[in-house]
Design an enzyme around this catalytic site. Structure first.
Site, mmCIF file in Angstrom:
data_model
loop_
_atom_site.group_PDB
_atom_site.id
_atom_site.type_symbol
_atom_site.label_atom_id
_atom_site.label_comp_id
_atom_site.label_asym_id
_atom_site.label_seq_id
_atom_site.Cartn_x
_atom_site.Cartn_y
_atom_site.Cartn_z
ATOM 1 N N HIS A 299 -27.713 18.382 45.141
ATOM 2 C CA HIS A 299 -27.527 19.718 45.759
ATOM 3 C C HIS A 299 -27.975 20.959 44.897
ATOM 4 O O HIS A 299 -28.365 20.428 43.597
ATOM 5 C CB HIS A 299 -25.983 19.770 46.031
ATOM 6 C CG HIS A 299 -25.299 19.676 44.635
ATOM 7 N ND1 HIS A 299 -24.761 18.674 44.261
ATOM 8 C CD2 HIS A 299 -24.810 20.914 43.991
ATOM 9 C CE1 HIS A 299 -23.799 19.170 43.020
ATOM 10 N NE2 HIS A 299 -24.339 20.389 42.778
ATOM 11 N N GLU B 143 -24.346 23.591 47.640
ATOM 12 C CA GLU B 143 -22.637 23.782 47.130
ATOM 13 C C GLU B 143 -22.605 25.263 47.075
ATOM 14 O O GLU B 143 -23.143 25.736 46.332
ATOM 15 C CB GLU B 143 -22.578 23.103 45.925
ATOM 16 C CG GLU B 143 -21.205 23.419 45.315
ATOM 17 C CD GLU B 143 -21.148 22.807 43.642
ATOM 18 O OE1 GLU B 143 -20.405 23.870 43.181
ATOM 19 O OE2 GLU B 143 -21.764 21.823 43.412
ATOM 20 N N HIS C 275 -35.307 30.208 45.402
ATOM 21 C CA HIS C 275 -35.016 30.016 46.524
ATOM 22 C C HIS C 275 -34.518 28.829 47.187
ATOM 23 O O HIS C 275 -34.935 27.712 46.436
ATOM 24 C CB HIS C 275 -36.060 30.696 47.560
ATOM 25 C CG HIS C 275 -37.387 29.749 47.787
ATOM 26 N ND1 HIS C 275 -38.574 30.050 46.692
ATOM 27 C CD2 HIS C 275 -37.481 28.923 48.336
ATOM 28 C CE1 HIS C 275 -39.227 29.413 46.932
ATOM 29 N NE2 HIS C 275 -39.064 28.332 47.854
ATOM 30 N N GLU D 179 -36.159 30.393 52.264
ATOM 31 C CA GLU D 179 -37.327 30.442 53.116
ATOM 32 C C GLU D 179 -37.270 29.179 53.951
ATOM 33 O O GLU D 179 -36.635 28.278 54.013
ATOM 34 C CB GLU D 179 -38.468 29.614 51.775
ATOM 35 C CG GLU D 179 -40.001 29.418 52.472
ATOM 36 C CD GLU D 179 -40.723 28.638 51.244
ATOM 37 O OE1 GLU D 179 -42.031 28.813 51.314
ATOM 38 O OE2 GLU D 179 -40.471 28.160 50.422
#
Length: 146
Positions: free
Chosen positions: A5, A62, A80, A123
């Site tokens: 994550h 998260e 990003h 993005e």
């Protein structure tokens, strides 16, 4: 090794969930509140990843919400998040209709950038080949930083 994550600290959990879930289209797969530590963790996944995210807790984003106010600076230096979308024009239109600024429009039919309420750059990439350039996106200027 496998990706688990990406953690993003958020100032306003409700505004962040509105952005990531209602506007971007992610799904909440789990949540943990820790009263002793004074924080809430919310794990989100992309559509289609729900089963894998629930079983493996991956791949997810998260959202960490610390209950005591903090001023988080430098969302851009985080880098990003990136998501492939089936139709970049439809995704950007849905975000724009939801009040999200399209910082880097998909002029090329391939890539766009938006920002979360906490300034995290997201993005969006067209899955597969780029779509043919289309208006209003092809002539839309950049707005702000991305």
């Amino acid at each position: 090794m496998r990706y688990l994550h990406t953690m993003v600290r958020v100032r306003d959990l409700d505004a962040s969930l509105d952005f990531y879930c209602n506007k971007l289209g992610l799904t909440e797969v789990s949540r943990m509140e820790n009263a002793a530590g004074r924080f809430t963790l919310v794990f989100l996944c992309a559509p289609g990843d729900e089963e894998m995210a629930k079983a493996n807790r991956a791949p997810t984003v998260e959202l960490t919400f610390n209950w005591d106010p903090e001023d988080y600076q430098g969302g851009r230096n985080f880098g990003h998040l990136a998501y492939a979308v089936d139709d970049i024009y439809a995704a950007c239109q849905r975000l724009k209709d939801g009040g999200v600024t399209i910082n880097r429009p998909p002029r090329d039919g391939h890539m766009a950038f938006v920002r979360s309420p906490d300034g995290i750059s997201v993005e969006l990439l067209q899955a597969g080949a780029a779509l043919p350039p289309a208006e209003p996106w092809a002539s839309m200027p950049n707005e702000g930083q991305w």
